[in-house]
Design a protein around this motif. Sequence first.
Motif: not given
Length: 221
Positions: A31, A50, A52, A67, A69-71, A81-83
């Motif tokens: 990550q 960013e 992961k 994953y 986180s910022n979208y 969960d960002g997946n």
Amino acid sequence: MICELKYEIKKLLDSQQGLEVDKKGKEYIIQGLYKYSLDYNGCIIQGKREIKLVVQDDFPNSIPKLYISNYPEHIEHIYADGNVCLATTGEMIYFLNENPSLISFINRFVNSFIYTLDWFDKYKTYPFGDRKHGYRGSIDYYLNDLKLTESQYKKMVWMILNDKYRGHTLCICKSGKKLRNCHGKYILPIIKNDLYKREFLHEAYNILIKDGKNVQRKSTK
Ligand SMILES: [Zn+2]
Ligand SMILES: [Zn+2]
């Protein structure tokens, strides 16, 4: 494979100064800031994002998970969960069976998703057409790319579920060819690998009960 995976991760980190790797049990967690410059039909996008990426040490027998986180709001293909749902399970399995390489997987699936993300940020549309989320998108791959009908797809699922692959029998698509010379190349890699099989059947379950959109992908730990 582990040896090659370690080598590939090292190669990735060497070219991506913003990324770090952490080994937790069987997982490599890669990550940090991912730097990209991607060209699609001469339209180049570049930036940093960013990410992961979780890769099991049995790669390529299991499918890496991305994953974000910022979208942007309203973008499809990212769960709570960002997946990210990168592609149809069957498509990723077929790809990994032909190209058992993490770098190739990143180039093919991660980069094209990041391209989509940037494009969506700017234009609120999808650059590669509207791949539908959930079961609709999944079934479209089997219908459009593999050129199966819905009932032929069900035969494929049945064959995989019951280990009924026979290469010399006629293909499910009615081409008149033997299975091994036709759709066998999509089916056999799934039957031969328990992890692929589980992922494929999980997807098939979502497709066949037609609520993939609301079902979270279960972790395959
Ligand atoms: Zn999706
Ligand atoms: Zn066929």
